[in-house]
Design an enzyme around this catalytic site. Structure first.
Site, mmCIF file in Angstrom:
data_model
loop_
_atom_site.group_PDB
_atom_site.id
_atom_site.type_symbol
_atom_site.label_atom_id
_atom_site.label_comp_id
_atom_site.label_asym_id
_atom_site.label_seq_id
_atom_site.Cartn_x
_atom_site.Cartn_y
_atom_site.Cartn_z
ATOM 1 C CB CYS A 83 29.688 31.076 36.637
ATOM 2 S SG CYS A 83 29.084 32.732 37.277
ATOM 3 C CD GLU A 84 33.231 26.220 35.713
ATOM 4 O OE1 GLU A 84 32.866 25.164 35.567
ATOM 5 O OE2 GLU A 84 33.887 27.085 35.032
#
Ligand code: PLP
Length: 417
Positions: A342-343
């Site tokens: 989640c980046e």
């Protein structure tokens, strides 16, 4: 010859279809080629056979026990930067006399461990560290063998994050001050001056920075000798680049061609610290395509390997070639190849033209053998992935995939919660 090659449209690691490894071990998985690792070590060994030398493999590039063992078995040593790497080197059977220890922040505990283990030398990076070494060695009634890491202020013409040999970086001692440092070291009772060290950066694709830095260091050795300070080990560091895309880095034999004449008549043992040039193109990362996604302006290929598994693209914006494990007849697409982390910075390639791949198929991220697994993390609570070594028709798991319980091993919930 490259040992990751297609045969009948199928990618092989040496004589093993990558698909066979995947079906046994799953994805993502790092796959290393035994013969490539060995050939790369031997390129240094053969090129410098005519003079005393030690090839100290830089463990930070790939510290898997099987890889270190392979190096040790064929005469290689280890370039370490921490107590943990010392532990790995010793455990894999690297003779302590072939271990060199670099790094700007060695702790007291690490210094004691290295002194006790009798490593060849500490590559010292500051006056404070030198004095600390003297104090600790004194307490242990031993002498600390040292080299100073000299910063020759040479631009290695590489990426700033992996460049180290310019004045503005934290590494080494400015070359103008070197004689003073050696004089100080000579006055310290528990220090044994053994050598001189330089390492100007990584992924060097030209020989000239190497040669320029070496010239400066040799001039310094002569200066020291006039002061009655003899140097017996010349550690010229690592840093030779590899082909990720279209770079044409020098071969160790080309380096030898330049360097050997410069060393004529000198009684020096040469130390090398190659990492990337040994491990980089000896490994790939195999990953599975989870989903395809058409964004408004972009196409995404979402794979099961993320930035926590291979950090280089996110960290350095570096290029890794990506190709299908099974070729097939395909058109081409232009896509971002991204991981599940989640980046937004979690990508393996951006705007890359790759063969049109489908869900459930596999991709190989090439040139991933160095600074791949060693830089990986558990970010997003993702287990560290498996590592496999191939030799001819055989392959073996050299690190099993982590489990969830291994991720939380060592965590505890205190009574006050
Ligand atoms: C990282 C490092 C190396 C290895 O560099 P490569 O570019 O992988 O060859 C060698 N010596 C020192 C001191 C290092 O920090």
């Amino acid at each position: 010859m490259h040992l990751f090659q297609y045969k009948n449209g199928e990618l092989y690691a040496e004589d093993v279809p990558v698909r066979d490894i995947i079906s046994e071990v799953g994805t993502p998985v790092y796959i290393y080629s035994h013969d490539t690792l060995l050939r790369h070590l031997m390129a240094y060994e053969d090129a410098f056979r005519s003079i005393p030398h030690i090839t100290c493999f830089a463990l930070k590039s790939n510290s898997n026990a099987a890889v270190i063992k392979l190096m040790a078995k064929h005469g290689g040593g280890a370039d370490i930067v921490s107590g943990g790497e010392l532990f790995r080197a010793l455990r894999a059977g690297v003779p302590p006399g072939k271990i060199v220890y670099a790094g700007v922040g060695k702790t007291e505990e690490e210094i004691r461990y290295a002194l006790k283990s009798k490593v060849l030398m500490f590559n010292v990076e500051s006056e404070d560290e030198l004095k600390e070494l003297d104090r600790i060695a004194g307490g242990m009634r031993v002498k600390a063998p040292i080299a100073f890491r000299i910063n020759p202020d040479i631009d290695p013409l590489t990426h700033p994050y992996i460049s180290t040999g310019l004045k503005k970086y934290k590494f080494g001692i400015p070359i103008e001050d070197a004689v003073e440092y050696y004089k100080l070291a000579r006055r310290l009772r528990n220090i044994d001056i053994l050598g001189i060290h330089k390492h100007i950066g990584s992924q060097l694709t030209k020989i000239s920075p190497f040669v320029d830095a070496l010239k400066k260091i040799l001039a310094l050795i002569d200066k020291l000798s006039k002061q009655g300070i003899p140097i017996s080990y010349l550690d010229i560091g690592g840093g030779i680049g590899i082909t990720y895309k279209d770079e044409a880095p020098p071969h160790p034999s080309q380096l030898a061609q330049k360097v050997l004449p410069m060393l004529k008549g000198r009684q020096l043992t040469i130390v090398f610290e190659p990492g990337r040039s040994i491990a980089g193109n000896a490994g790939i990362l195999a990953t599975k395509v989870l989903y395809l996604k058409n964004g408004h302006k972009k196409q995404f290929v979402i794979v099961d390997a993320g930035m926590n598994d291979l950090m280089r693209p996110s960290l350095y914006d570096s290029y890794h070639h990506i190709q299908p494990v099974v070729k097939g007849r395909r058109g081409a697409i232009v896509a971002d190849v991204v991981g599940p982390v989640c980046e937004s910075g979690d990508f393996l390639a951006k705007g890359r033209e790759i063969p049109a791949i489908k869900r459930g198929e596999y991709l190989a991220v090439m040139s991933a053998g160095a600074y791949g697994f060693t830089m990986s993390s558990n970010y997003n609570s993702r287990p560290k992935i498996a590592e496999v070594m191939v030799k001819g028709k055989q392959f073996a798991l050299v690190r099993k995939r982590e489990t969830y319980s291994e991720i939380i091993k060592g965590e505890a919930i205190p009574d006050f919660i």
